[in-house]
Structures are given as C-alpha cells and as structure tokens.
Design a protein around this motif. Structure first.
Motif, mmCIF file in Angstrom:
data_model
loop_
_atom_site.group_PDB
_atom_site.id
_atom_site.type_symbol
_atom_site.label_atom_id
_atom_site.label_comp_id
_atom_site.label_asym_id
_atom_site.label_seq_id
_atom_site.Cartn_x
_atom_site.Cartn_y
_atom_site.Cartn_z
ATOM 1 N N GLU A 116 -6.119 1.994 -6.178
ATOM 2 C CA GLU A 116 -5.870 2.699 -4.926
ATOM 3 C C GLU A 116 -7.189 3.146 -4.301
ATOM 4 O O GLU A 116 -8.094 3.597 -4.988
ATOM 5 N N THR A 117 -7.295 3.033 -2.996
ATOM 6 C CA THR A 117 -8.487 3.485 -2.301
ATOM 7 C C THR A 117 -8.389 4.976 -2.026
ATOM 8 O O THR A 117 -7.297 5.554 -2.043
ATOM 9 N N PRO A 118 -9.505 5.669 -1.759
ATOM 10 C CA PRO A 118 -9.434 7.099 -1.427
ATOM 11 C C PRO A 118 -8.483 7.401 -0.279
ATOM 12 O O PRO A 118 -7.806 8.417 -0.280
ATOM 13 N N LEU A 119 -8.444 6.521 0.725
ATOM 14 C CA LEU A 119 -7.546 6.742 1.857
ATOM 15 C C LEU A 119 -6.100 6.769 1.394
ATOM 16 O O LEU A 119 -5.311 7.613 1.811
ATOM 17 N N GLU A 120 -5.739 5.841 0.491
ATOM 18 C CA GLU A 120 -4.363 5.776 0.033
ATOM 19 C C GLU A 120 -3.998 6.990 -0.811
ATOM 20 O O GLU A 120 -2.861 7.435 -0.829
ATOM 21 N N GLU A 121 -4.985 7.537 -1.526
ATOM 22 C CA GLU A 121 -4.728 8.738 -2.301
ATOM 23 C C GLU A 121 -4.385 9.907 -1.381
ATOM 24 O O GLU A 121 -3.532 10.749 -1.687
ATOM 25 N N ILE A 122 -5.057 9.987 -0.242
ATOM 26 C CA ILE A 122 -4.755 11.038 0.734
ATOM 27 C C ILE A 122 -3.363 10.823 1.310
ATOM 28 O O ILE A 122 -2.575 11.755 1.435
ATOM 29 N N CYS B 161 0.849 -1.185 0.000
ATOM 30 C CA CYS B 161 0.000 0.000 0.000
ATOM 31 C C CYS B 161 0.890 1.242 0.000
ATOM 32 O O CYS B 161 2.111 1.160 0.177
ATOM 33 N N THR B 162 0.293 2.410 -0.180
ATOM 34 C CA THR B 162 1.065 3.649 -0.237
ATOM 35 C C THR B 162 1.862 3.866 1.035
ATOM 36 O O THR B 162 3.012 4.330 1.005
ATOM 37 N N PHE B 163 1.269 3.512 2.173
ATOM 38 C CA PHE B 163 1.943 3.680 3.468
ATOM 39 C C PHE B 163 3.257 2.898 3.491
ATOM 40 O O PHE B 163 4.324 3.436 3.811
ATOM 41 N N HIS B 164 3.209 1.616 3.147
ATOM 42 C CA HIS B 164 4.396 0.774 3.237
ATOM 43 C C HIS B 164 5.358 1.008 2.069
ATOM 44 O O HIS B 164 6.576 0.838 2.228
ATOM 45 N N GLU B 165 4.835 1.374 0.899
ATOM 46 C CA GLU B 165 5.723 1.668 -0.221
ATOM 47 C C GLU B 165 6.579 2.892 0.077
ATOM 48 O O GLU B 165 7.760 2.932 -0.256
ATOM 49 N N ARG B 166 6.005 3.887 0.728
ATOM 50 C CA ARG B 166 6.766 5.090 1.032
ATOM 51 C C ARG B 166 7.790 4.847 2.137
ATOM 52 O O ARG B 166 8.759 5.587 2.263
ATOM 53 N N LEU B 167 7.569 3.816 2.935
ATOM 54 C CA LEU B 167 8.576 3.422 3.926
ATOM 55 C C LEU B 167 9.560 2.415 3.351
ATOM 56 O O LEU B 167 10.473 1.968 4.052
ATOM 57 N N GLU B 168 9.339 2.035 2.072
ATOM 58 C CA GLU B 168 10.152 1.023 1.399
ATOM 59 C C GLU B 168 10.113 -0.301 2.148
ATOM 60 O O GLU B 168 11.126 -0.998 2.290
#
Length: 471
Positions: free
Chosen positions: A362-368, A312-319
C-alpha cells in the motif's frame, strides 16, 4: 459543411487586432459585436494607418491562397505531415516488439516489461483526457510481478488546461466507469506525479533536471486495448501528454514523444506467445495467436472471479475493484503468465504470477484513504496530503537494441511485493481456474517455421531502449 471563407480587408485586420487586445484585458467579444465596437475608431483613423492594415490584409490573403485546407479548416500539409509521423511511430513500435521477442530464450524469459493502465477524466466532446488513476508494474516471465506503482491524481481545472465547462461530462463518464470524479480532494502536484512515473520506469530517483536531459533513454510502456473504448492506446497517450503539459513549462509534443513511448500490449502478447510456442515447436509452421485482434480478445476477458481483491483502497471500499487500474495490471500479468510460462518450464509462484496480494505494498496515500470515512457521495472530504519521505531507488541501464551493456540492473526493492510465506505450491495434477492456454495451433498459409531475421538495427528510427534481462 465547409467553413465560411475568411474576409481579408483592412477593417477585418483592425477588428481582429482590437479583439486580441480586449481579450488580454479580460474582455471577450465576438467578431459580430466587434464590427460595431470598432466602427467609430476606424472612421477617425488616419489614412496612413488604414493603408497599413490594408497591406497586412493583402499579404494574408495571398498566403491563404497558397495553403490548401481540409473541409474542417485544417491545413492539408499539416494533416499529411501528422499522418506520416503517426505511421512512422506505428512502424517503429511494431518493429521494436518484433525484434525484442527474438532474444535468446533464457534472456527473453528474464526480460522485464513495464505495463501501465490509466483511468482518465474524460470529456470526449472537447477531446479532453487527463489521468485520475495510474497503475504500473514491472513484470517478467521468470519473476512475475517484480514491483508496482499506483497513484490517484486530483483534478485542477485551471492547471489541467481543461476546456470551459466540461465538469458535468467528466463526472458523468467517471460515474459510468472508474467512479473518480472531479470532486475528489486528491494530490494535484502534477510535476511530482510525472517524476514518480519516470523514476519508476527507469528504477531510480529523479528530479526536475531529468526533464531537460537529452540523453535520457527510457524503455517503452505497454497498455492494452479496451473494447469499451475506441482506442485505449490513444487515450492513455493523450492523458499522459496532458499530464506532461500541466507539469512542464513550454511543453511540446515532440519532447513528450521522445520521453514517454506508449506501445501496444496486444502486439507484445501476440509476439511473445508465438515466440514461446516456437521454442517448443520449431518444426511447426503454425502460430499460437495468428492476429493482434485475437490477442486483444484474450486480454479483454472478464476475469473478476479469478483475479480479485486487487483493487486500491478507494475502489475496494466502494466494492468496485474490477474498475481499478490495479485490476487490469494484475489481470494482464496473470494472462501473460498462464499463456507463456509453461513453454519456458517456469513454475508460477503465488503472489507473483497469480493470487496477488497488494495489501503488502500500500502507498502512503492509500493508507490515508483507508482511515477516511469514504462515502459514495463525498470521497476524501477530509484528505490532507502528507509530506512523503524520499525513497531509495536502484540504478539501471537501458541500452538501445543495437547497443551493449556491461552491467546488469540491481534487483529492485522499491514497492516489491512480498511473496506469501509457506504457501503450498501448485501440483502438476491439481486443477486450477486458470484460463485455457490457447495452445491449439492455428495454421497460417505461407508462414515460416523460423522466426525471420530483421534489419531493425539498420532502421534510423529504432526505439530508444529496452530493459536488460535480470539475473
């Protein structure tokens, strides 16, 4: 060391009653402090009132002699009853899976399953588990990944009924595993999250009335064991129950068990692979996977080099995509597909069976989240939940194993991943990094060459339902 025996006398009954009254008023006192606190009131109490407390103590003393207790103070009858219930649920789960894989070959290849992985806020000392990330996918051998669901969940100490001061332990576990701590400002509307889970499983829009519907018959959801945890099945089950308890007023364990059934993905993988192998080798007495333990080894393989870019965007940005629940879901789909599709002559499709691209869903939450300045120390500091627009769901019917359905579910369009356009198909002689299919048969002494019949339909404790095969 066994617990101390309880004292049953009038004064003890009076202290216990007074302690409860003080607790309701916001004052907490130990029983040792209550002895001094209640002394004066007891001495000034009339003999008639003392006799009432003494009679109550005598009654409780007699009832305690009848009940047998374990060394940790649990009622023996309650423990035996719970063990019997667990054994029955386990037997029901295995019987359901074994009956499911006996479907006709064409039906089995189109049969859909719901996979779920849950990362949890964990305090093992207090036996506290609550979901912080939930990922689900609808999957079939024929279509691969059909649709998926992903949700990050915030932590509210009061609404989750968390025990006193577990936050440090929860965050220590989070930093060693999924990295979602209690400081994240994530959505904590637990009723909304629960309804989304139910809506995804039955593939239609639902409201709170569904929680009081006694006719609701949902198929099971499957999760796999994790070698790093004692029992991922139990942790997932406990986490979802804690979510249910936080979302539903007057929640009971029996109602939860009837609503959400969490089953062994390891057992499903073993039976499905063996059934697939049997269709091509009906004269053989061998099994492709002879034990659930071997199936667990397959599902626990580290495939971060093969299944990547699915966090998800959260974990991808933390690599750290390999700790995301999405990674586990995609890994299981990949393993199921590479092990079973060849036996049904199903050609695997990129984006559905492998090379997943979740950026299209992507879900709306992940877009935020993607627009936030996320750092390792302060995630989601500026997060504000947006009002989500209602989604459209398609209807489905889930008959019980002994039932029949005259309608087939409409193909789902909610969160369905888009297949990559003009992507070259894999050639038969082209090498891939797929894991070995593991088709080397293992001989099992005394095993039958045919899949035995089952008296499942006569079982009074049969499963609540399963998915119709899609067209």
């Amino acid at each position: 060391m066994p617990p101390k025996k309880k004292v049953f006398n009038g004064y003890a009954m009076f202290m216990s009653e007074t302690q409860k009254k003080l607790h309701n008023q916001g004052q907490n006192m130990s029983m040792s402090a209550m002895a001094e606190y209640c002394k004066k009131d007891w001495e000034q109490m009339s003999q008639q009132m003392k006799d009432k407390y003494k009679a109550k103590a005598k009654e409780m003393k007699l009832s305690s002699k009848i009940e047998k207790m374990t060394s940790v103070g649990e009622n023996v009858d309650d423990v035996l009853s719970q063990n019997k219930k667990n054994d029955l649920q386990f037997s029901t789960m295995y019987s359901y899976i074994e009956e499911l894989v006996r479907l006709d070959r064409d039906f089995l290849s189109k049969q859909t399953f719901i996979f779920i992985h849950v990362n949890s806020y964990v305090c093992e000392k207090e036996n506290f588990f609550f979901p912080c990330e939930i990922s689900m996918a609808e999957y079939s051998l024929h279509k691969g990944l059909i649709r998926r669901f992903h949700q990050l969940v915030g932590f509210d100490k009061k609404r989750t009924n968390a025990p006193p001061a577990p936050t440090a332990d929860i965050n220590a576990h989070a930093k060693a595993n999924h990295r979602i701590t209690t400081f994240e400002k994530l959505p904590n509307n637990y009723t909304d999250v629960l309804l989304k889970i139910i809506g995804f499983i039955i593939d239609r829009e639902v409201d709170e009335s569904v929680l009081n519907d006694p006719t609701l018959d949902m198929p099971p959801i499957f999760t796999a064991h994790n070698r790093n945890e004692v029992s991922s099945l139990s942790i997932t089950n406990l986490s979802l129950f804690q979510l249910y308890d936080s979302a539903v007023e007057y929640a009971s364990r029996d109602d939860f068990d009837k609503l959400l059934k969490v089953y062994h993905l390891d057992k499903l993988f073993k039976e499905l692979k063996n059934a697939s192998f049997w269709y091509k080798n009906q004269n053989s007495s061998d099994q492709a996977i002879p034990s659930v333990a071997l199936a667990s080894d397959y599902l626990n393989k580290d495939m971060s080099n093969t299944v990547n870019n699915v966090g998800c965007t959260f974990h991808e940005r933390l690599e750290l995509p390999h700790v995301c629940s999405n990674y586990y879901i995609c890994k299981w789909i990949y393993i199921f597909s590479t092990h079973c599709c060849s036996f049904f002559n199903i050609k695997m499709i990129a984006g559905c069976h492998y090379n997943f691209d979740l950026s299209k869903t992507e879900t709306p939450l992940e877009e935020i989240i993607q627009n936030l300045n996320v750092s390792e120390d302060d995630y989601f500091s500026n997060y504000k939940p947006e009002k989500k627009q209602p989604r459209e769901f398609t209807a489905s019917n889930f008959p019980t194993l002994g039932g029949a359905s005259s309608t087939l579910p409409v193909e789902s369009v909610w969160n369905k991943p888009e297949t990559k356009v003009n992507m070259p198909r894999a050639k038969p002689n082209e090498s891939h990094s797929f894991p070995p299919l593991g088709n080397v048969p293992h001989s099992i002494p005394g095993s039958s060459s045919q899949i035995p019949s089952s008296d499942w339909r006569k079982n009074a404790c049969k499963g609540r339902g399963f998915f119709n095969p899609t067209k």
